[in-house]
Design a protein around this motif. Structure first.
Motif, PDB file in Angstrom:
ATOM      1  N   SER A 202       0.806  -1.223   0.000  1.00 39.73           N
ATOM      2  CA  SER A 202       0.000   0.000   0.000  1.00 39.73           C
ATOM      3  C   SER A 202       0.838   1.271   0.000  1.00 39.73           C
ATOM      4  O   SER A 202       0.322   2.346  -0.306  1.00 39.73           O
ATOM      5  CB  SER A 202      -0.946   0.004   1.208  1.00 39.73           C
ATOM      6  OG  SER A 202      -0.214  -0.056   2.419  1.00 39.73           O
ATOM      7  N   SER A 218      -1.727   3.870  -1.381  1.00 40.04           N
ATOM      8  CA  SER A 218      -2.939   3.436  -2.080  1.00 40.04           C
ATOM      9  C   SER A 218      -4.080   3.167  -1.110  1.00 40.04           C
ATOM     10  O   SER A 218      -5.252   3.290  -1.454  1.00 40.04           O
ATOM     11  CB  SER A 218      -2.652   2.186  -2.908  1.00 40.04           C
ATOM     12  OG  SER A 218      -2.199   1.128  -2.082  1.00 40.04           O
ATOM     13  N   SER A 219      -3.751   2.790   0.133  1.00 44.02           N
ATOM     14  CA  SER A 219      -4.735   2.570   1.179  1.00 44.02           C
ATOM     15  C   SER A 219      -4.000   2.485   2.504  1.00 44.02           C
ATOM     16  O   SER A 219      -2.789   2.258   2.543  1.00 44.02           O
ATOM     17  CB  SER A 219      -5.538   1.283   0.933  1.00 44.02           C
ATOM     18  OG  SER A 219      -4.674   0.159   0.906  1.00 44.02           O
ATOM     19  N   ASN A 248      -6.775   7.045  -3.145  1.00 46.30           N
ATOM     20  CA  ASN A 248      -6.714   6.359  -1.849  1.00 46.30           C
ATOM     21  C   ASN A 248      -8.107   6.339  -1.239  1.00 46.30           C
ATOM     22  O   ASN A 248      -8.635   7.372  -0.844  1.00 46.30           O
ATOM     23  CB  ASN A 248      -5.721   7.072  -0.931  1.00 46.30           C
ATOM     24  CG  ASN A 248      -5.533   6.363   0.405  1.00 46.30           C
ATOM     25  OD1 ASN A 248      -6.481   5.901   1.021  1.00 46.30           O
ATOM     26  ND2 ASN A 248      -4.292   6.309   0.855  1.00 46.30           N
ATOM     27  N   ALA A 305      -8.047   8.999   4.096  1.00 44.35           N
ATOM     28  CA  ALA A 305      -7.127   9.824   3.304  1.00 44.35           C
ATOM     29  C   ALA A 305      -7.551  11.288   3.350  1.00 44.35           C
ATOM     30  O   ALA A 305      -6.705  12.190   3.334  1.00 44.35           O
ATOM     31  CB  ALA A 305      -7.072   9.329   1.858  1.00 44.35           C
TER      32      ALA A 305
END
Length: 387
Positions: A202, A218-219, A248, A305
């Motif tokens: 991630s 990404s997460s 995200n 995010a």
């Protein structure tokens, strides 16, 4: 709609909101037990034991009545949630919820495929994980997935295809085989893959000209916050950082707070309420407060995010570049239903340090840009470095 064999995207999710439940369950499980949990087991236990109240009770009662009548508790719960008018309310099967719990650890069992369903119903491979069983077997982005273990997948929901690849119905562990049918142009073939334990990766780090470090998240899975802090520590001295949060869709809020701690010296990250009970999230002291920082966002930046973005923007720590974020700032409370499925309903909202609400409005960047975003970030950093 698209997905990958990390987990199935629940039916009610859209615009890439794949990890919304992860954010919601961890944040509110902490609120329910009096502390924010730092691991998957704690959040799962809290979600399982949290006493339903208000609309949660209505949904639980609908499920219990359906079970007593020999009907599907999950379907009854889904109808009750739909009637509630809750935009983010949802019901998840045991399998779906288990997949989210696994995703919290940043690892999953699968073959390493991302896929989407085309308008004509065909399932196209959109990405193949580096070093995954799918990559080793020579599968490429653009290939069509026609069958899994002999079952044709054309026209099926991506969530169902993903479930077949993972072997959810059999609770298939790493090492078990799965036969896939593929098509590339005029060539069609079958091959057998063996599932493996894979990392979500991630957080990825790269470097631009001039030593600028790009940290893409990404997460927010387990360990991602520490990965961000380590990336900042390893970045060349006296250079800027680009924190790329585009696309995200959220994750563990505790990891988002840890990531914020990489750039803040303590202080408020966000506040949130659960049924009127006000809580606060604070960064750890000792973060790098001097290094120039740009945060990149877009319409796929959401939930945890957005919490991180709002904190960095309000605290004057980062220049935010991109387009308006998604606007998912509500808090959901999960509770177990009689058949083991999980219902979640909105019970509150979070706010940025300055008191801004995010839900339904999103975060407006300081500099609007939908093209050449990285180049714009480099320009901003050069100006920050000169000041």
């Amino acid at each position: 709609m698209s997905g990958r064999d990390l987990f199935c995207q629940p039916r009610r999710f859209g615009r890439g909101a794949a990890l919304t439940l992860v954010f919601a369950s961890v944040l509110v499980a902490g609120a329910a037990t009096g502390s924010l949990p730092g691991d998957r087991k704690t959040s799962a236990d809290a979600a399982g034991s949290a006493a339903p109240a208000g609309r949660h009770m209505d949904v639980a009662e609908a499920a219990a009545e359906a079970m007593a009548e020999g009907k599907s508790p999950m379907e009854a719960a889904q109808r009750a949630v739909s009637r509630s008018g809750d935009r983010w309310g949802a019901v998840y099967s045991q399998g779906e919820y288990k997949e989210f719990e696994e995703a919290l650890d940043g690892e999953y069992t699968g073959v390493g495929l991302w896929a989407r369903r085309e308008r004509d119903g065909r399932i196209e491979v959109t990405k193949v994980g580096t070093g995954s069983p799918a990559a080793t077997a020579g599968i490429r982005a653009g290939d069509l997935l026609r069958s899994v273990d002999g079952k044709k997948v054309d026209g099926r929901p991506v969530t169902e295809v993903v479930s077949l690849l993972r072997g959810d119905a059999k609770d298939a562990p790493a090492g078990t085989p799965v036969k896939v049918g593929l098509e590339r142009g005029t060539h069609a073939w079958d091959l057998t893959l063996r599932r493996a334990r894979l990392s979500t990766d991630s957080v990825t780090v790269s470097e631009l000209a001039g030593g600028i470090t790009v940290i893409r998240i990404s997460s927010f899975t387990k360990g991602s916050g520490d990965a961000v802090r380590e990336a900042v520590r390893q970045a060349p001295a006296a250079t800027g950082v680009v924190l790329d949060l585009r696309g995200n869709s959220g994750g563990l809020v505790t990891e988002a707070v840890t990531a914020a701690s990489a750039f803040l010296d303590g202080g408020l990250v966000a506040t949130y309420d659960v049924d009127g009970d006000q809580r606060a999230l604070h960064a750890d002291p000792g973060g790098d407060t001097d290094r120039p920082l740009v945060a990149l966002v877009d319409g796929g930046t959401m939930s945890a995010a957005e919490l991180l973005t709002g904190a960095l923007q309000d605290r004057g720590r980062a220049v935010v570049v991109g387009t308006r974020t998604f606007g998912k700032g509500s808090v959901q409370m999960p509770s177990r239903l009689p058949d083991g499925s999980v219902a979640e309903l909105t019970v509150g909202h979070y706010r940025t340090p300055s008191g801004r609400t995010v839900d339904g409005t999103g975060i407006t960047p300081d500099l609007d840009a939908d093209r050449g975003v990285l180049e714009r970030a480099e320009t901003v950093l050069s100006g920050l470095g000169d000041s």
